[in-house]
Design an enzyme around this catalytic site. Structure first.
Site, PDB file in Angstrom:
ATOM      1  N   ASP A 198       0.838  -1.213   0.000  1.00 52.04           N
ATOM      2  CA  ASP A 198       0.000   0.000   0.000  1.00 52.04           C
ATOM      3  C   ASP A 198       0.869   1.259   0.000  1.00 52.04           C
ATOM      4  O   ASP A 198       0.519   2.271  -0.615  1.00 52.04           O
ATOM      5  CB  ASP A 198      -0.890   0.028   1.254  1.00 52.04           C
ATOM      6  CG  ASP A 198      -1.856  -1.152   1.277  1.00 52.04           C
ATOM      7  OD1 ASP A 198      -2.752  -1.168   2.127  1.00 52.04           O
ATOM      8  OD2 ASP A 198      -1.692  -2.056   0.432  1.00 52.04           O
TER       9      ASP A 198
ATOM     10  N   GLU B 223       3.597   1.910  -1.443  1.00 56.78           N
ATOM     11  CA  GLU B 223       4.046   2.266  -2.803  1.00 56.78           C
ATOM     12  C   GLU B 223       2.931   3.024  -3.518  1.00 56.78           C
ATOM     13  O   GLU B 223       3.146   4.071  -4.132  1.00 56.78           O
ATOM     14  CB  GLU B 223       4.403   0.977  -3.554  1.00 56.78           C
ATOM     15  CG  GLU B 223       4.514   1.078  -5.067  1.00 56.78           C
ATOM     16  CD  GLU B 223       5.876   1.582  -5.511  1.00 56.78           C
ATOM     17  OE1 GLU B 223       6.738   1.711  -4.621  1.00 56.78           O
ATOM     18  OE2 GLU B 223       6.052   1.882  -6.694  1.00 56.78           O
ATOM     19  N   TYR B 224       1.685   2.505  -3.377  1.00 56.84           N
ATOM     20  CA  TYR B 224       0.540   3.158  -4.022  1.00 56.84           C
ATOM     21  C   TYR B 224       0.376   4.564  -3.440  1.00 56.84           C
ATOM     22  O   TYR B 224       0.263   5.566  -4.161  1.00 56.84           O
ATOM     23  CB  TYR B 224      -0.738   2.334  -3.778  1.00 56.84           C
ATOM     24  CG  TYR B 224      -1.968   2.912  -4.445  1.00 56.84           C
ATOM     25  CD1 TYR B 224      -2.811   3.779  -3.745  1.00 56.84           C
ATOM     26  CD2 TYR B 224      -2.268   2.651  -5.776  1.00 56.84           C
ATOM     27  CE1 TYR B 224      -3.925   4.339  -4.362  1.00 56.84           C
ATOM     28  CE2 TYR B 224      -3.372   3.206  -6.398  1.00 56.84           C
ATOM     29  CZ  TYR B 224      -4.201   4.051  -5.679  1.00 56.84           C
ATOM     30  OH  TYR B 224      -5.285   4.617  -6.293  1.00 56.84           O
TER      31      TYR B 224
ATOM     32  N   SER C 162     -36.540  -6.949 -12.974  1.00 53.46           N
ATOM     33  CA  SER C 162     -36.324  -7.801 -11.801  1.00 53.46           C
ATOM     34  C   SER C 162     -36.476  -9.245 -12.270  1.00 53.46           C
ATOM     35  O   SER C 162     -37.005  -9.506 -13.357  1.00 53.46           O
ATOM     36  CB  SER C 162     -37.366  -7.481 -10.733  1.00 53.46           C
ATOM     37  OG  SER C 162     -38.650  -7.593 -11.328  1.00 53.46           O
TER      38      SER C 162
ATOM     39  N   GLU D  63     -24.778 -17.672 -11.404  1.00 51.14           N
ATOM     40  CA  GLU D  63     -24.007 -16.627 -10.699  1.00 51.14           C
ATOM     41  C   GLU D  63     -24.511 -16.531  -9.271  1.00 51.14           C
ATOM     42  O   GLU D  63     -25.690 -16.795  -9.011  1.00 51.14           O
ATOM     43  CB  GLU D  63     -24.247 -15.247 -11.321  1.00 51.14           C
ATOM     44  CG  GLU D  63     -24.036 -15.109 -12.771  1.00 51.14           C
ATOM     45  CD  GLU D  63     -24.609 -13.763 -13.275  1.00 51.14           C
ATOM     46  OE1 GLU D  63     -24.887 -12.869 -12.454  1.00 51.14           O
ATOM     47  OE2 GLU D  63     -24.797 -13.630 -14.473  1.00 51.14           O
TER      48      GLU D  63
ATOM     49  N   LYS E 193     -26.069 -14.513  -6.382  1.00 50.34           N
ATOM     50  CA  LYS E 193     -26.955 -13.340  -6.416  1.00 50.34           C
ATOM     51  C   LYS E 193     -26.565 -12.409  -5.261  1.00 50.34           C
ATOM     52  O   LYS E 193     -26.900 -12.648  -4.112  1.00 50.34           O
ATOM     53  CB  LYS E 193     -28.409 -13.765  -6.289  1.00 50.34           C
ATOM     54  CG  LYS E 193     -29.403 -12.612  -6.496  1.00 50.34           C
ATOM     55  CD  LYS E 193     -30.850 -13.116  -6.595  1.00 50.34           C
ATOM     56  CE  LYS E 193     -31.812 -11.954  -6.815  1.00 50.34           C
ATOM     57  NZ  LYS E 193     -31.830 -10.985  -5.683  1.00 50.34           N
TER      58      LYS E 193
ATOM     59  N   GLU F  28     -24.239  -4.889  -9.139  1.00 52.57           N
ATOM     60  CA  GLU F  28     -24.731  -4.727  -7.772  1.00 52.57           C
ATOM     61  C   GLU F  28     -23.654  -4.041  -6.947  1.00 52.57           C
ATOM     62  O   GLU F  28     -22.502  -4.483  -6.929  1.00 52.57           O
ATOM     63  CB  GLU F  28     -25.032  -6.119  -7.210  1.00 52.57           C
ATOM     64  CG  GLU F  28     -26.051  -6.147  -6.119  1.00 52.57           C
ATOM     65  CD  GLU F  28     -27.497  -6.154  -6.645  1.00 52.57           C
ATOM     66  OE1 GLU F  28     -27.717  -6.222  -7.877  1.00 52.57           O
ATOM     67  OE2 GLU F  28     -28.397  -6.092  -5.799  1.00 52.57           O
TER      68      GLU F  28
ATOM     69  N   LYS G  50     -29.176 -18.082 -15.811  1.00 56.62           N
ATOM     70  CA  LYS G  50     -29.569 -17.460 -17.088  1.00 56.62           C
ATOM     71  C   LYS G  50     -29.275 -18.412 -18.230  1.00 56.62           C
ATOM     72  O   LYS G  50     -28.285 -19.155 -18.203  1.00 56.62           O
ATOM     73  CB  LYS G  50     -28.761 -16.172 -17.332  1.00 56.62           C
ATOM     74  CG  LYS G  50     -29.093 -15.058 -16.366  1.00 56.62           C
ATOM     75  CD  LYS G  50     -28.289 -13.808 -16.670  1.00 56.62           C
ATOM     76  CE  LYS G  50     -28.765 -12.682 -15.777  1.00 56.62           C
ATOM     77  NZ  LYS G  50     -27.951 -11.464 -15.912  1.00 56.62           N
TER      78      LYS G  50
ATOM     79  N   LYS H  54     -33.914 -18.474  -4.705  1.00 60.89           N
ATOM     80  CA  LYS H  54     -33.717 -17.764  -3.427  1.00 60.89           C
ATOM     81  C   LYS H  54     -33.417 -18.777  -2.333  1.00 60.89           C
ATOM     82  O   LYS H  54     -34.108 -19.794  -2.213  1.00 60.89           O
ATOM     83  CB  LYS H  54     -35.016 -17.016  -3.062  1.00 60.89           C
ATOM     84  CG  LYS H  54     -35.492 -16.039  -4.118  1.00 60.89           C
ATOM     85  CD  LYS H  54     -34.662 -14.793  -4.179  1.00 60.89           C
ATOM     86  CE  LYS H  54     -35.078 -13.849  -3.077  1.00 60.89           C
ATOM     87  NZ  LYS H  54     -34.516 -12.505  -3.206  1.00 60.89           N
TER      88      LYS H  54
HETATM   89  C1  LIG Z   1     -31.145  -9.550 -15.584  1.00 60.10           C
HETATM   90  C2  LIG Z   1     -30.683  -9.515 -14.146  1.00 60.10           C
HETATM   91  C3  LIG Z   1     -31.429  -8.826 -13.175  1.00 60.10           C
HETATM   92  C4  LIG Z   1     -30.987  -8.800 -11.864  1.00 60.10           C
HETATM   93  C5  LIG Z   1     -29.790  -9.444 -11.523  1.00 60.10           C
HETATM   94  C6  LIG Z   1     -29.282  -9.421 -10.196  1.00 60.10           C
HETATM   95  C7  LIG Z   1     -28.078 -10.059  -9.923  1.00 60.10           C
HETATM   96  C8  LIG Z   1     -27.507 -10.023  -8.536  1.00 60.10           C
HETATM   97  N1  LIG Z   1     -28.207  -9.436  -7.562  1.00 60.10           N
HETATM   98  O1  LIG Z   1     -26.401 -10.519  -8.332  1.00 60.10           O
HETATM   99  C9  LIG Z   1     -27.357 -10.733 -10.929  1.00 60.10           C
HETATM  100  C10 LIG Z   1     -27.850 -10.768 -12.226  1.00 60.10           C
HETATM  101  O2  LIG Z   1     -27.198 -11.385 -13.222  1.00 60.10           O
HETATM  102  C11 LIG Z   1     -29.068 -10.120 -12.541  1.00 60.10           C
HETATM  103  N2  LIG Z   1     -29.515 -10.147 -13.831  1.00 60.10           N
END
Ligand SMILES: Cc1ccc2cc(C(N)=O)cc(O)c2n1
Length: 317
Positions: free
Chosen positions: A32, A34-35, A81, A111, A113, A168, A284, A308
Site C-alpha cells: 500500500d 508504494e501506491y 427484476s 451466478e 446473487k 450490484e 440465465k 432464493k
Molecule cells: C437480468 C438480471 C437482473 C438482476 C440481476 C441481479 C443479480 C444479482 N443481484 O447478483 C445478478 C444478475 O445477473 C441479474 N440479472
C-alpha cells in the site's frame, strides 16, 4: 510543463494498474505504501499544474460539494427484476419451459446473487460519465458522484464506444460490522443488513460519506451497447472482466439443469464462507439469441430466474 504532463500520465497509468490489481483482482503486486507514495506524488504535480487535472485521474475519486438532491435518470433499456424459484422443482420447470421455447441446445450460466443495490454505469469515449440506481426499473437516480468513490469501479476503460454495464453495489461483511459498531458507539441506529447499509450509503448527498463506507461492486450485465458482437452471457462476463470491470469470479457455465442443481447445492453450504452477502443464485440461458427467442413476461425475463435461499431463521439471542 511537457515534462510534468509526461510524469502525470506515467503516474496515472501505474496507479490505475495498482488499483485494478488491488480493488478488482484482489491481488496487489506492491505494498500500500508504494501506491500511497505515487498518489501523493501525483497530487503534488496536479497542485502545481491544475490545468493537467482530468476527471478520470485517480486523485478525483471523491468529488467536491455535496449535492442538493439527485436528478432522475431514464433507463433506455429497463432494468428488470427476476422471477423467483424456491426449490428444485421450480428450477426444473424453468429449464423445461426454456427448452420448449427453442430447438437449439440449452446452456446456462449460474451466478451468485449479490444482496446489494442494483446500479447502472455508463461509459462514453472510455470515460465513466454516469452512474444510476435501478429505481423502479425505468426511472432511477443519478448517483455518479457517489459511485465514483467506489475504487473497484474504473473511471476509464479501453472500449471507446458507448457502453452501459449493470451490476450490484454492496457492502462487504467486514465493512458492515465495523460501520454498525461505529453507529452503536455514536448512539445511532445501526443498519439492519448490508443491503440497507449499501443503499443508505449511496443515498448520501455528500460523496465523502459514501467514500468512507468501503463499498464494492460486482458487474453482471450489459445494458445499452453500440457494439453487439458478443452473443452469450458468459462472453459478456469475460468481455467486462477484460475491460477492467469487477465481475464475480464464482460464475459457472452449466450444460444441464443437473449441473445447475449441483452449483446451487454447493453454494447453499459454502455461502457462510463468503465475505459478502448473497440471497440466492441467478440462472440465465447463456445464448443471447435464445434469450431473444424466449423474451419477457410483463415484468421479468423468461430466460433468467433467481433461486432464493430459504430465509435464515433469525437466531434471537
Ligand atoms: C437480468 C438480471 C437482473 C438482476 C440481476 C441481479 C443479480 C444479482 N443481484 O447478483 C445478478 C444478475 O445477473 C441479474 N440479472
Amino acid at each position: 510543463k511537457n515534462q510534468a504532463q509526461e510524469k502525470v500520465n506515467e503516474l496515472r497509468e501505474i496507479l490505475n494498474k495498482y488499483a485494478h490489481e488491488y480493488y478488482v483482482l484482489d491481488k496487489p503486486s506492491v505494498p500500500d505504501s508504494e501506491y500511497d507514495q505515487k498518489l501523493q506524488e501525483l497530487r503534488k504535480l496536479e497542485e502545481a499544474y491544475p490545468e493537467l487535472i482530468t476527471a478520470d485521474s485517480p486523485t478525483q475519486r471523491v468529488g467536491g460539494e455535496p449535492l442538493e438532491g439527485f436528478t432522475k435518470v431514464q433507463h433506455e433499456i429497463p432494468m428488470l427484476s427476476l422471477s423467483n424459484a424456491f426449490n428444485e422443482q421450480d428450477l426444473r420447470d424453468f429449464a423445461r419451459r426454456a427448452s420448449q421455447g427453442t430447438d437449439k441446445p440449452l446452456a446456462f450460466v449460474c451466478e451468485l446473487k449479490i444482496d446489494g443495490l442494483a446500479i447502472s454505469l455508463t461509459y462514453e469515449n472510455g470515460k465513466f460519465v454516469r452512474g444510476a440506481t435501478r429505481g423502479d426499473g425505468t426511472t432511477g437516480e443519478d448517483i455518479t458522484s457517489n459511485l465514483r468513490t467506489i475504487r473497484s469501479i474504473p473511471l476509464s476503460i479501453k472500449e471507446q464506444r458507448k457502453i452501459e454495464v449493470r451490476g450490484e453495489a454492496f457492502m462487504p461483511h467486514k465493512s458492515f460490522l465495523a460501520l454498525n459498531e461505529q453507529k452503536e458507539k455514536n448512539g445511532e441506529e445501526p443498519f439492519a443488513n448490508p443491503r440497507n447499509a449499501a443503499a443508505g450509503s449511496l443515498r448520501q448527498l455528500d460523496p465523502r460519506i459514501a467514500a468512507s463506507r468501503n463499498l464494492d461492486v460486482f458487474l453482471y450485465g450489459v445494458g445499452e451497447w453500440e457494439a453487439e458482437e458478443i452473443n452469450s452471457h458468459s462472453g459478456r462476463l469475460e468481455y467486462m472482466k477484460e475491460q477492467g470491470f469487477k465481475t464475480n469470479p464464482e460464475w459457472k457455465r452449466c450444460d444441464s439443469i443437473e449441473e445447475v442443481l449441483e452449483y446451487v447445492e454447493y453454494w447453499t453450504t459454502e455461502r457462510p464462507n463468503l465475505r459478502y452477502e448473497i440471497d440466492g443464485i441467478v440462472i440465465k440461458v447463456d445464448d443471447l439469441d435464445i434469450q431473444e427467442e424466449l423474451g419477457y413476461t410483463a415484468k421479468s425475463p423468461r430466460w433468467a430466474i433467481a433461486y432464493k435461499f430459504p430465509a435464515e431463521e433469525v437466531v434471537t439471542t
